[in-house]
Design an enzyme around this catalytic site. Structure first.
Site, short mmCIF file in Angstrom:
data_model
loop_
_atom_site.label_atom_id
_atom_site.label_comp_id
_atom_site.label_asym_id
_atom_site.label_seq_id
_atom_site.Cartn_x
_atom_site.Cartn_y
_atom_site.Cartn_z
N LYS A 119 60.46 9.26 -8.15
CA LYS A 119 59.75 9.32 -9.44
C LYS A 119 58.74 8.19 -9.60
O LYS A 119 57.89 8.24 -10.47
CB LYS A 119 60.75 9.36 -10.59
CG LYS A 119 61.51 10.69 -10.63
CD LYS A 119 62.28 10.94 -11.90
CE LYS A 119 62.81 12.38 -11.92
NZ LYS A 119 63.71 12.70 -12.97
N LYS A 202 62.97 20.41 -5.10
CA LYS A 202 63.99 20.83 -6.08
C LYS A 202 63.31 21.44 -7.31
O LYS A 202 62.26 20.98 -7.73
CB LYS A 202 64.76 19.55 -6.45
CG LYS A 202 65.64 19.62 -7.66
CD LYS A 202 66.36 18.29 -7.86
CE LYS A 202 65.82 17.57 -9.08
NZ LYS A 202 66.78 17.31 -10.13
N LYS A 205 62.77 20.02 -14.10
CA LYS A 205 62.15 20.17 -15.42
C LYS A 205 60.83 19.43 -15.50
O LYS A 205 59.88 19.87 -16.10
CB LYS A 205 63.09 19.63 -16.51
CG LYS A 205 64.25 20.54 -16.83
CD LYS A 205 64.94 20.08 -18.10
CE LYS A 205 66.33 19.56 -17.82
NZ LYS A 205 66.40 18.16 -17.42
#
Ligand code: AQP
Length: 338
Positions: A119, A202, A205
């Site tokens: 991230k 993956k 969201k």
């Protein structure tokens, strides 16, 4: 007659209100386990709104997303009479325990976390949010505040669970036995549902390519369209295995919505092409999601029931977490235990 002893475990798990709705990966990797386990174990299911602040967020949307996520969980089958369903920020003990665990955590172990690396990739280290770095400590505090034994999660959380156990072990060694070491509970199938656009990524969201996500609230025509466009592998046959990552991902989804094993589904398509397979898969998803979406619509039409369930859950959660924190405060030597 043998006496059968059933030891009830205490489970804790959470989900972030990071989008308007969860995706089918969240359901397959986590929610369906929570629904099953609540019949057997003592369950704490938490909407982790403080975790969602580790990436930029919209204050005007956060409360509503939190409520929508609670309605989603109720519509999926989380029963507030069986599970303690609550919002993380409603129980202040989570943040207090985070600080106390921060003081036993090490920079080195936090910087090794894959999710942090992913991230923060491509950003100057000086501009990466400190919250993203501290995320696993908050997660450890969530679970340890309830002295949970079992944490049902998707495969992406395995490393955070290991860190949590290390923190609990270190705390126990320094201050005396306080926390049980929680185990991850990761189902074998569907533990990591991939993006429909890219079977190496993956379904997430906060993905930068949300077209690869199948949202729980997607209407039938959108589901049909997304499945039609979903990437496939080279060749024509429907098979389950590492050499067919895209089709295997679709088979995992097919399996979750029908209850049939992925290999059994693949066998039924022997000699047929991708088009038949995708049409049937889309219809299976639509049939599976329709009753969920109806129930979700009812709950959102009058949110008083959702809010009441969350208030009751927070009250129960507070009782347990406050008693753990009183013990922790005493162990670490703070003057006041309350
Ligand atoms: N793709 C996935 N396949 C299987 N399980 C998954 N989970 C998440 N993605 C998949 C599991 O869902 C639970 C709740 O996830 P979360 O809200 O805590 O956030 P996450 O793990 O970071 O999932 P997302 O969807 O990728 O959210 P963002 O983008 O907000 O970070 C967890 O048990 C997770 O393992």
């Amino acid at each position: 007659m043998p006496i059968l002893l059933h030891l009830m475990a205490r489970i804790f798990s959470g989900v972030q209100p990071t989008a308007e709705a969860p995706h089918i990966g969240n359901y397959i990797g986590a929610f369906r386990q929570w629904v099953d386990l609540q019949d057997r174990d003592e369950s704490f299911i938490c909407i982790v709104d403080l975790h969602s602040m580790t990436l930029p967020w919209e204050p005007a949307e956060l409360a509503n997303r939190t409520r929508m996520l609670a309605a989603t969980l109720l519509a999926c089958g989380i029963d507030p009479k069986k599970s303690v369903l609550f919002v993380q920020s409603a129980v202040k003990e989570h943040t207090e325990l985070t600080w106390l665990l921060t003081c036993v955590a090490r920079m080195g172990e936090l910087s090794r976390m894959t999710q942090f690396k992913e991230k923060s990739r491509g950003k100057e280290s000086g501009s990466v949010g400190a919250g993203l770095f501290m995320y696993p400590v908050l997660m450890a505090a969530d679970v340890l505040a309830y002295k949970a034994d079992l944490v049902p999660v998707g495969d992406d959380q395995r490393q955070h669970l290991e860190l949590m156990r290390d923190l609990a072990e270190r705390f126990n060694r320094l201050f005396g036995d306080t926390f049980p070491l929680p185990d991850a509970f990761i189902s074998e199938e569907g533990a990591r549902i991939k993006s429909l656009d890219d079977p190496t990524a993956k379904m997430s969201k906060s993905s930068e390519r949300p077209t690869g996500n199948l949202w729980m609230v997607d209407p039938p025509e959108v589901i049909r369209d997304k499945i039609k466009r979903a990437v496939t592998d080279s060749g024509r046959e429907i098979a389950y295995g590492p050499e067919k990552p895209a089709i295997s991902n679709l088979l995992d989804i097919y399996s979750a919505v029908t209850g049939k094993a992925p290999k059994e589904i693949a066998e039924a398509y022997e000699g047929k092409g991708y088009a038949d397979f995708k049409t049937d898969l889309a219809e299976a998803i639509v049939s599976f999601l329709t009753p969920f979406q109806e129930r979700y619509g009812e709950l959102m039409a009058d949110v008083s029931g959702v809010d009441a369930a969350l208030a009751e859950g927070a009250e129960k959660a507070r009782g347990v977490a406050a008693s753990t924190l009183a013990e922790v405060r005493e162990r670490v030597g703070l003057m006041f235990s309350q």
